[in-house]
Scaffold this motif. Structure first.
Motif, PDB file in Angstrom:
ATOM      1  N   PRO A   1       6.764   1.922   2.642  1.00 18.28           N
ATOM      2  CA  PRO A   1       5.371   1.546   2.910  1.00 18.28           C
ATOM      3  C   PRO A   1       4.962   0.338   2.086  1.00 18.28           C
ATOM      4  CG  PRO A   1       5.462   3.494   1.509  1.00 18.28           C
ATOM      5  CD  PRO A   1       6.877   3.224   1.958  1.00 18.28           C
TER       6      PRO A   1
ATOM      7  N   ASP B   1      -5.455   0.342   0.325  1.00 14.97           N
ATOM      8  CA  ASP B   1      -4.192   1.073   0.215  1.00 14.97           C
ATOM      9  C   ASP B   1      -3.827   1.382  -1.238  1.00 14.97           C
ATOM     10  OD1 ASP B   1      -3.806   1.051   2.927  1.00 14.97           O
ATOM     11  OD2 ASP B   1      -2.425  -0.656   2.924  1.00 14.97           O
TER      12      ASP B   1
ATOM     13  N   ILE C   1      -0.288   2.915  -3.137  1.00 18.09           N
ATOM     14  CA  ILE C   1       1.104   3.353  -2.963  1.00 18.09           C
ATOM     15  C   ILE C   1       1.568   4.043  -4.239  1.00 18.09           C
ATOM     16  CG2 ILE C   1       3.488   2.625  -2.576  1.00 18.09           C
ATOM     17  CD1 ILE C   1       2.472   0.385  -0.840  1.00 18.09           C
TER      18      ILE C   1
ATOM     19  N   THR D   1       4.975   6.819  -1.228  1.00 20.41           N
ATOM     20  CA  THR D   1       4.033   7.345  -0.239  1.00 20.41           C
ATOM     21  C   THR D   1       2.753   6.531  -0.320  1.00 20.41           C
ATOM     22  OG1 THR D   1       4.918   9.596  -0.515  1.00 20.41           O
ATOM     23  CG2 THR D   1       2.760   9.391   0.539  1.00 20.41           C
ATOM     24  N   LYS D   2       2.191   6.210   0.845  1.00 19.04           N
ATOM     25  CA  LYS D   2       0.951   5.423   0.886  1.00 19.04           C
ATOM     26  C   LYS D   2      -0.216   6.292   1.331  1.00 19.04           C
ATOM     27  CE  LYS D   2       0.222   2.103   4.047  1.00 19.04           C
ATOM     28  NZ  LYS D   2       0.250   0.768   4.684  1.00 19.04           N
TER      29      LYS D   2
END
Length: 337
Positions: free
Chosen positions: A30, A37, A39, A104-105
């Motif tokens: 990602p 966002d 991450i 993981t986002k």
């Protein structure tokens, strides 16, 4: 913002089916694509039965590869330009899909994440936070929302030595309930007693309903927390008292077959099929329960035991162990760094 590699390792499947479908894959990682966002570089992620249900096709899934994992701990690795609540280096623990992965986002607005601050945690703390939330919060919300456990209640807890079961046993006992823990071996039953169960039943060698009636003076239990599913449904139904509550939340032996709703009428039974996420949708709900859980474990009021840690590449074996019904406590995977 820090740099995220173009690819990362995940554990998942392309095709639903047996354990042989579980693969460790290198896929596109990602990336930051919007200002909101966040991450996370994962460190530890907990094993849960729900991943097996998706793999087996009990629950549908369309995205491929499907990435396992529902909870994790880790460190914020990158943030979008508009993010204000997180910064690179923050330690976090959270609930989300796709956590059996190096990255993981999530969006900054995501509510089911606990920011543990910029100070580095110990490895033991990352292990604990990586595996505590899904099962711990399931139990905590169930004894407060699915059925509000009260002092002197007689409560039946299936798989009481397992992940959710150990939490259910402790939280219900702390409320003053008479917990009847069900498990399959004498070793598991001894553990359940130490966690606060007043009574225990070995379902392989004893008649569960007969023992429940004996313990409760013929009345039955006011609530049953049943994660087993198909194999235990009729037993749970029979073990309930008048005005009892049936909390069905798992399928470890298979999915419960359809039933005529009129079967609930003779004893005025309440039947629920709850899931954790319905109880922690709002930010205040998540914060209330997650902080209570963390405080309970930190203070020693609730025992939490990680019994085995597997490398991500050995998740297939970990899944076999979990689904065999022979494990106790919590299993987690360590994400390669």
């Amino acid at each position: 913002m820090s740099t995220i590699p173009k690819t990362h390792l995940i554990s998942g499947f392309e095709n639903q089916g047996s354990y042989e479908e579980i693969k460790t894959l290198e896929v596109e990682a990602p990336q930051i694509t919007t200002g909101s966002d966040v991450i996370i570089k994962n460190k530890y992620a907990g094993l849960n039965f729900i991943d097996g249900y998706f793999r087996q096709g009990v629950y549908p899934s369309t995205v491929r590869p499907y990435i396992f994992g529902r909870e994790a701990s880790g460190v914020v690795a990158a943030v979008g330009k508009d993010v204000t609540k997180f910064k690179v280096g923050d330690s976090v623990a959270y609930l989300s899909g796709n956590t059996f992965a190096q990255y993981t986002k999530i969006p900054e607005t995501y509510t089911q994440i606990l920011n543990l601050g910029s100070g580095s945690l110990s490895e033991k703390e990352y292990e604990t936070y990586g595996g505590i939330f899904l099962q711990g919060l399931t139990a905590l919300t169930f004894v407060n929302d699915a059925y509000k456990v009260k002092k002197d209640d007689f409560i039946l807890v299936w798989a009481a030595a397992g992940g959710v079961g150990t939490f259910l046993t402790q939280f219900a006992a702390q409320k003053g309930a008479n917990v009847i823990g069900v498990a399959s071996t004498s070793e598991k039953l001894e553990k359940v007693k130490k966690l606060g169960a007043k009574y225990v039943i070995n379902y392989k060698t004893e008649d569960v309903v007969a023992r429940v009636k004996e313990i409760t003076g013929g009345k039955g239990v006011i609530a049953t927390f049943d994660s087993v599913g198909k194999a235990s449904f009729e037993t749970s139904l029979e073990a309930l008292s008048r005005k009892g509550t049936f909390v069905s939340y798992g399928n470890s032996s298979g999915v419960v077959p359809p039933l005529a709703i009129t079967r609930l009428s003779p004893k005025n039974i309440t039947l629920l099929r709850p899931q954790l996420f319905g109880y922690i949708v709002e930010k205040d709900e998540w914060e209330h329960y997650s902080k209570f859980l963390v405080d309970s474990v930190k203070s020693g009021k609730v025992e939490f035991e990680i019994t085995k840690i597997y490398p991500l590449s050995e998740y297939a074996q970990a899944a076999k162990d979990l689904e065999s019904g022979t494990t106790t406590g919590k299993l987690v995977v360590k994400i390669p760094q």
